[in-house]
Design an enzyme around this catalytic site. Structure first.
Site, mmCIF file in Angstrom:
data_model
loop_
_atom_site.group_PDB
_atom_site.id
_atom_site.type_symbol
_atom_site.label_atom_id
_atom_site.label_comp_id
_atom_site.label_asym_id
_atom_site.label_seq_id
_atom_site.Cartn_x
_atom_site.Cartn_y
_atom_site.Cartn_z
ATOM 1 N N GLU A 144 -6.414 -3.439 0.972
ATOM 2 C CA GLU A 144 -5.641 -4.338 1.106
ATOM 3 C C GLU A 144 -5.092 -5.705 1.316
ATOM 4 O O GLU A 144 -5.706 -6.901 2.176
ATOM 5 C CB GLU A 144 -4.800 -4.207 2.419
ATOM 6 C CG GLU A 144 -3.680 -3.387 2.370
ATOM 7 C CD GLU A 144 -3.030 -2.818 3.755
ATOM 8 O OE1 GLU A 144 -1.952 -1.960 3.667
ATOM 9 O OE2 GLU A 144 -3.335 -3.683 4.861
ATOM 10 N N GLU A 246 -2.698 4.004 0.531
ATOM 11 C CA GLU A 246 -2.245 4.519 1.285
ATOM 12 C C GLU A 246 -0.688 4.416 1.755
ATOM 13 O O GLU A 246 0.310 4.075 1.187
ATOM 14 C CB GLU A 246 -2.388 2.860 2.502
ATOM 15 C CG GLU A 246 -3.932 2.644 2.949
ATOM 16 C CD GLU A 246 -3.962 1.946 3.980
ATOM 17 O OE1 GLU A 246 -3.169 1.520 4.546
ATOM 18 O OE2 GLU A 246 -5.489 1.208 3.712
#
Length: 368
Positions: A144, A246
């Protein structure tokens, strides 16, 4: 790599088993990987933390995913015939847009030294995995990365240093095996402006990579339509495959606070924000979770040019068992979080609180 990835992140697997988690399919108990295999899950993502222990040797929790743990779990995954996505965090614990703490061993390093540390560490970890017989099918360089990595030197808007660090990771992977595909992963999958800015800046400076990974949680990251439009745009703009690296969706709101271990006025996320719940296009029920998965898989599969390559459901087996939470006291201290570190994901799993298969897994199995 599978034609369409139906993946799961199982980074807490060993911890869950040690804590006594039990899983069942239609009333019959079984080993988690075997159950997931029956539902045509074909790939497993595992995170890797540099040194998830305090100076006293106390584990940080949430799987305490050091290299040895990752190798042990990866060997089980590979032997069962799953694909394997390795997720380098380049931190001793959680790395995401709100926190990108340097590993303790890298504190005080210059930019040049950090670049070399990333290269050496990445190559060494890859060689260990390959020598153990657990070579990844794909590697995620950073987790991320929307706000960068290795803060403060690698924090947005310092894209020069971000590129140096990410490039070092890519080179480390390629030094071990130059055939392994590379994923670069941001959060907030519905935010097209974020992806355009970040990847525009990176491609000016960056090494070659293969896949753009996106996080998409419907209670945080916009609508499914915004996600789809972003995937369509970035796959065309950068000529890259896309994977939702995700994703999760709640199946209930019952007992959420009990497992989260927070007081009602301290609960995080959508539990105290009805305006977020209202934006979710499917109800947080077992059927709502199943319908959501059907929708998102369809949208991924419909990306132009066949560039939508699949998804990884995040921690689908993290059911509420004593001793398994998102952080132990030593981990909370490292990331400077007051805690507590309960299980905030129990109502997002693909198994109910007792470990029984939920309908969403059947939807995943039957999607073609």
């Amino acid at each position: 790599m599978a034609k369409f990835i139906k993946g799961v992140d199982l980074s807490t697997l060993q911890e869950l088993e040690q804590c006594g988690a039990v899983y069942s399919d239609q009333g019959e108990q079984g080993e988690l990987l075997d159950i997931l295999k029956r539902y045509e899950i074909n790939s497993v993502r595992l995170r890797l933390w540099n040194d998830p222990y305090s100076k006293k040797g106390e584990p940080y929790g949430a799987g305490t995913n050091d290299l040895n743990t990752t190798i042990e779990t990866a060997l089980r995954v590979v032997k069962k015939g799953f694909g394997f996505l390795l997720d380098f965090h380049y931190s001793d614990f959680w790395a995401d847009p709100q926190k990108q703490f340097k590993p303790k061993a890298w504190e005080g390093m210059s930019v040049e030294e950090l670049e070399e540390a990333v290269l050496t560490y990445t190559k060494d970890c890859m060689m260990r995995l390959i020598e153990a017989g657990a070579k990844p099918d794909m590697v995620q360089v950073g987790n991320e990365l929307s706000n960068g990595l290795l803060w403060p030197e690698g924090k947005v808007p310092n894209y020069e240093n971000i590129a140096r660090f990410v490039n070092a990771g890519i080179r480390g992977v390629k030094a071990a095996d130059n055939r392994i595909p590379i994923m670069l992963h941001l959060d907030n999958g519905g935010n097209n402006a974020l992806y355009r800015e970040w990847f525009d800046e990176f491609v000016k400076r960056g090494e070659a990579f293969d896949v753009i990974g996106l996080s998409y949680y419907p209670f945080w990251h916009g609508s499914l339509q915004e996600l789809e439009e972003n995937m369509q745009d970035i796959s065309r703009r950068y000529q890259k495959d896309v994977i939702v690296a995700e994703v999760s969706m709640g199946f209930t709101m019952e007992d959420y606070g009990l497992y989260e271990q927070l007081k009602p006025d301290e609960r995080k996320g959508y539990a105290t924000k009805p305006e977020l719940v209202e934006k979710i296009e499917y109800p947080m029920t077992k059927q709502g979770q199943a319908d959501f998965m059907q929708d998102i898989m369809t949208r991924i599969a419909n990306i132009e040019g066949g560039r939508g390559k699949g998804f990884y459901y995040w921690e689908p087996a993290w059911i509420p068992v004593c001793g398994s939470g998102w952080a132990k006291p030593a981990g909370l201290s490292y990331i400077q979080d007051p805690g507590p570190g309960g299980n905030e994901w129990a109502n997002q799993a693909l198994f109910d609180y007792d470990g029984n298969v939920l309908p969403a897994l059947r939807v995943i199995r039957d999607f073609a």
